[in-house]
Scaffold this motif. Structure first.
Motif, PDB file in Angstrom:
ATOM      1  N   HIS A   1      -0.800 -16.411  -5.606  1.00 31.53           N
ATOM      2  CA  HIS A   1      -0.043 -15.255  -5.137  1.00 31.53           C
ATOM      3  C   HIS A   1      -0.899 -13.992  -5.099  1.00 31.53           C
ATOM      4  O   HIS A   1      -1.604 -13.678  -6.064  1.00 31.53           O
ATOM      5  CB  HIS A   1       1.164 -15.010  -6.038  1.00 31.53           C
ATOM      6  CG  HIS A   1       2.015 -13.866  -5.614  1.00 31.53           C
ATOM      7  ND1 HIS A   1       2.410 -13.666  -4.302  1.00 31.53           N
ATOM      8  CD2 HIS A   1       2.570 -12.825  -6.323  1.00 31.53           C
ATOM      9  CE1 HIS A   1       3.153 -12.583  -4.220  1.00 31.53           C
ATOM     10  NE2 HIS A   1       3.262 -12.052  -5.419  1.00 31.53           N
ATOM     11  N   ASP A   2      -0.841 -13.289  -3.973  1.00 33.60           N
ATOM     12  CA  ASP A   2      -1.549 -12.024  -3.819  1.00 33.60           C
ATOM     13  C   ASP A   2      -0.525 -10.960  -3.423  1.00 33.60           C
ATOM     14  O   ASP A   2      -0.192 -10.796  -2.248  1.00 33.60           O
ATOM     15  CB  ASP A   2      -2.637 -12.142  -2.757  1.00 33.60           C
ATOM     16  CG  ASP A   2      -3.489 -10.875  -2.646  1.00 33.60           C
ATOM     17  OD1 ASP A   2      -3.158  -9.878  -3.328  1.00 33.60           O
ATOM     18  OD2 ASP A   2      -4.468 -10.883  -1.879  1.00 33.60           O
ATOM     19  N   ALA A   3      -0.018 -10.228  -4.413  1.00 35.06           N
ATOM     20  CA  ALA A   3       0.993  -9.197  -4.158  1.00 35.06           C
ATOM     21  C   ALA A   3       0.389  -7.957  -3.524  1.00 35.06           C
ATOM     22  O   ALA A   3       1.118  -7.128  -2.962  1.00 35.06           O
ATOM     23  CB  ALA A   3       1.693  -8.820  -5.462  1.00 35.06           C
ATOM     24  N   HIS A   4      -0.935  -7.803  -3.626  1.00 35.13           N
ATOM     25  CA  HIS A   4      -1.587  -6.585  -3.159  1.00 35.13           C
ATOM     26  C   HIS A   4      -2.202  -6.718  -1.768  1.00 35.13           C
ATOM     27  O   HIS A   4      -2.830  -5.767  -1.281  1.00 35.13           O
ATOM     28  CB  HIS A   4      -2.683  -6.170  -4.144  1.00 35.13           C
ATOM     29  CG  HIS A   4      -2.196  -6.008  -5.559  1.00 35.13           C
ATOM     30  ND1 HIS A   4      -0.970  -5.463  -5.854  1.00 35.13           N
ATOM     31  CD2 HIS A   4      -2.772  -6.334  -6.751  1.00 35.13           C
ATOM     32  CE1 HIS A   4      -0.802  -5.450  -7.170  1.00 35.13           C
ATOM     33  NE2 HIS A   4      -1.870  -5.985  -7.727  1.00 35.13           N
ATOM     34  N   CYS A   5      -2.020  -7.865  -1.139  1.00 34.70           N
ATOM     35  CA  CYS A   5      -2.598  -8.080   0.187  1.00 34.70           C
ATOM     36  C   CYS A   5      -1.889  -7.204   1.226  1.00 34.70           C
ATOM     37  O   CYS A   5      -0.661  -7.173   1.292  1.00 34.70           O
ATOM     38  CB  CYS A   5      -2.477  -9.548   0.583  1.00 34.70           C
ATOM     39  SG  CYS A   5      -3.222  -9.938   2.180  1.00 34.70           S
ATOM     40  N   GLU A   6      -2.675  -6.495   2.030  1.00 35.07           N
ATOM     41  CA  GLU A   6      -2.112  -5.625   3.062  1.00 35.07           C
ATOM     42  C   GLU A   6      -1.339  -6.445   4.089  1.00 35.07           C
ATOM     43  O   GLU A   6      -0.282  -6.021   4.567  1.00 35.07           O
ATOM     44  CB  GLU A   6      -3.233  -4.834   3.737  1.00 35.07           C
ATOM     45  CG  GLU A   6      -2.760  -3.750   4.667  1.00 35.07           C
ATOM     46  CD  GLU A   6      -2.263  -2.515   3.940  1.00 35.07           C
ATOM     47  OE1 GLU A   6      -1.376  -1.841   4.494  1.00 35.07           O
ATOM     48  OE2 GLU A   6      -2.754  -2.223   2.839  1.00 35.07           O
ATOM     49  N   ASP A   7      -1.868  -7.599   4.438  1.00 32.78           N
ATOM     50  CA  ASP A   7      -1.182  -8.506   5.364  1.00 32.78           C
ATOM     51  C   ASP A   7      -0.001  -9.141   4.627  1.00 32.78           C
ATOM     52  O   ASP A   7      -0.180  -9.863   3.648  1.00 32.78           O
ATOM     53  CB  ASP A   7      -2.154  -9.582   5.845  1.00 32.78           C
ATOM     54  CG  ASP A   7      -1.548 -10.517   6.888  1.00 32.78           C
ATOM     55  OD1 ASP A   7      -0.313 -10.517   7.047  1.00 32.78           O
ATOM     56  OD2 ASP A   7      -2.311 -11.268   7.515  1.00 32.78           O
TER      57      ASP A   7
END
Length: 335
Positions: free
Chosen positions: A265-271
């Motif tokens: 999980h990447d909660a900080h991804c702009e996309d």
């Protein structure tokens, strides 16, 4: 530094039906406020109209119950003129997404630094059981006796579509996780939307039965955490993998699948592509419901930008008060 307890933020006797999800959420909010440590006199709770919107009466902070659907508008004004004030905006799914829907999406678009709580029980409770903007198609209620023929709003989809930078979800009965979500919303600078799943025990009991109990969440929910694999189950034996442009549920150990194959999980991804897919998962389509902070991305904050702009303009002006403004022009004195 003063140490606060949940008791410092409590006030009055809550008047909700026994078992209402509002009771569970209020307890979590008191605990979160204490752990965050912002003094009650630097905190404001602002709501609209509805069962959940009674909440400002039960917090020992500045508080205001506004009119139907206008919580976000009033909260925005309060934040702009009092930028140091921590504001919790409380709305139900009817108050926030029906009459208040326009204010809801524009507060997110502007990225006002508000903690926007959406208490979603999929029903109008205060007015005695009409279907709401989040009630599912076919839902039988007093205003749809043969079943509603409308498709519902999905709060996550609305938030992402309005360019929301923070979206989290919790279940009202899951106190510790709700506290975690509320704290994350506070530390995010900008509009932070928290959808709280809860039951109206009178008019829509059982709306979230699969995830309303601790045991139910083990199999029917997935707790997402930034930087960690997307696994769930009694012993984290299931996980999520990408399949084409979508997701699929897999069991670790089967067909050679290991933890290394599971999405992280990447909660900080702009996309927001994957974040939205996680937010839209549901049990009806064979997926677990995603709980926790799903999206948390930094962006310019409206209230900070507007106040910085005011100061910049003021610095270029020859006048700073109304009296100074008058003196910039010709003056006649009548004796």
């Amino acid at each position: 530094m003063t140490q606060y307890t949940a008791q410092d933020y409590k006030k009055g006797q809550p008047r909700w039906c026994p078992g209402c999800g509002d009771h569970f959420f209020l307890s979590s909010l008191h605990k979160a406020m204490a752990e965050i440590g912002v003094p009650p006199y630097e905190t404001a709770v602002i709501s609209g109209i509805g069962c959940s919107s009674r909440l400002p009466y039960y917090v020992n902070t500045y508080a205001m119950q506004t009119i139907h659907g206008r919580a976000a508008a009033v909260a925005t004004g309060a934040k702009v003129v009092n930028p140091k004030l921590t504001i919790w905006q409380i709305s139900g799914d009817g108050d926030g997404l029906a009459i208040g829907g326009n204010h809801f999406i524009h507060a997110m678009r502007r990225n006002v630094d508000l903690n926007m709580i959406l208490l979603n029980n999929r029903i109008y409770g205060l007015t005695k059981g009409q279907y709401s903007p989040t009630s599912p198609r076919g839902f039988v209620s007093k205003s749809s006796p043969f079943g509603t023929v409308e498709d519902p709003f999905r709060p996550a989809e609305l938030c992402f579509g309005a360019r929301g930078r923070f979206f989290a979800r919790a279940v009202a009965t899951d106190g510790p996780r709700t506290v975690d979500v509320l704290k994350a919303a506070y530390y995010h600078k900008g509009s932070a939307v928290c959808e709280i799943l809860q039951h109206c025990v009178i008019f829509n009991d059982g709306a979230y039965t699969p995830v309303y109990s601790k045991d139910g969440r083990k199999m029917n929910a997935i707790y997402v955490e930034h930087g960690k694999p997307l696994v769930f189950g009694e012993n984290n034996e299931y996980g999520l993998m990408q399949q084409g442009f979508g997701l699929k549920v897999v069991k670790l150990g089967e067909n050679g699948i290991t933890i290394d194959d599971i999405l992280v999980h990447d909660a900080h991804c702009e996309d927001d592509t994957l974040q939205l897919k996680l937010a839209m998962m549901d049990n009806e389509h064979g997926f677990p419901v995603a709980l926790g902070v799903i999206r948390d991305v930094e962006a310019p904050v409206y209230d900070e930008c507007i106040n910085a702009q005011i100061e910049e303009v003021k610095a270029k002006k020859k006048y700073h008060t109304f009296e100074e403004l008058l003196e910039t022009n010709e003056i006649w004195e009548v004796e």
